[in-house]
Design an enzyme around this catalytic site. Structure first.
Site, PDB file in Angstrom:
ATOM      1  N   CYS A  58       0.870  -1.178   0.000  1.00 47.21           N
ATOM      2  CA  CYS A  58       0.000   0.000   0.000  1.00 47.21           C
ATOM      3  C   CYS A  58       0.908   1.228   0.000  1.00 47.21           C
ATOM      4  O   CYS A  58       1.809   1.313   0.832  1.00 47.21           O
ATOM      5  CB  CYS A  58      -0.887   0.054   1.240  1.00 47.21           C
ATOM      6  SG  CYS A  58      -1.316  -1.521   1.968  1.00 47.21           S
ATOM      7  N   GLU A 125      -8.113   8.851   1.480  1.00 49.76           N
ATOM      8  CA  GLU A 125      -7.482   8.485   0.220  1.00 49.76           C
ATOM      9  C   GLU A 125      -8.495   8.111  -0.857  1.00 49.76           C
ATOM     10  O   GLU A 125      -9.557   7.568  -0.567  1.00 49.76           O
ATOM     11  CB  GLU A 125      -6.562   7.271   0.431  1.00 49.76           C
ATOM     12  CG  GLU A 125      -5.402   7.562   1.367  1.00 49.76           C
ATOM     13  CD  GLU A 125      -4.454   6.384   1.502  1.00 49.76           C
ATOM     14  OE1 GLU A 125      -3.260   6.629   1.755  1.00 49.76           O
ATOM     15  OE2 GLU A 125      -4.892   5.223   1.347  1.00 49.76           O
TER      16      GLU A 125
END
Length: 207
Positions: A58, A125
């Site tokens: 990630c 995000e």
């Protein structure tokens, strides 16, 4: 893409709460040729969600031409290039061992989460989800980023989520959201050779 900001700025909850820090990210779900999912445990040195199990990698695309996708690219080419870079940086998977073309852009999610142990930090995000199959052999883990790696079988996914709910392990918030909503479908499609039929690249799912 409307601009760029530092990693610190984008992850301070003070900025997130003012809706000033929404930023692009990506989450890679890499499967082995045997159909196992590569998981990493985030280093205890990480400010954001330390010690939590999560998907393969990630991170964030950089504000550089090769990773910007500006104007928007339907194949998320820049994001996939960034993913190849981070597979090497975090897991020691050499660039080229898992080519960008083998990482398929599936969909996007938007989520917000504070770090429970310290609400100073958090995430907000637009997360591009990349799924692929490849050789997960690593040379050496970057221990500043990753403390452990494990291979998870399809039949073990439900048990992992149950362990988290019992407080026996910690999962990253984005991994848990994805694992509960999309991952079983994508995993089955990987095993059946039908992954590309499950892409939903026009959508942005608000979670």
């Amino acid at each position: 893409v409307v601009g760029s900001a530092s990693k610190k700025f984008c992850h301070l909850m003070a900025n997130i709460d003012r809706d000033e820090a929404l930023h692009r990210a990506f989450s890679v779900f890499l499967f082995t040729p045997q159909g196992e999912l590569v998981l990493q445990k985030r280093s205890d040195d990480k400010i954001l969600f330390p010690g939590r199990w999560t998907n393969t990698v990630c991170s964030h695309p950089l504000s550089v031409p090769d990773e910007l996708d500006n104007p928007a690219c339907p194949k998320a080419t820049g994001v996939r290039r960034a993913a190849v870079r981070k597979l090497e940086h975090e897991l020691g998977i050499p660039q080229g061992q898992v080519p960008a073309d083998d990482l398929h852009f599936m969909t996007r999610i938007v989520y917000k989460a504070a770090v429970g142990e310290d609400d100073t930090w958090g995430e907000h995000e637009v997360d591009y989800i990349l799924v692929g199959t490849g050789d997960a052999t690593t040379k050496e883990l970057n221990l500043n980023e990753v403390s452990e790696v494990r291979m998870l079988g399809r039949q073990e996914l439900a048990g992992l989520i149950e362990e988290e709910e019992r407080g026996e392990v910690m999962l990253s918030p984005w991994f848990k959201l994805i694992a509960q909503r999309w991952l079983p479908m994508w995993w089955d499609a990987v095993l059946e050779g039908k992954l590309l039929e499950k892409r939903d690249t026009e959508a942005i799912h608000m979670l």
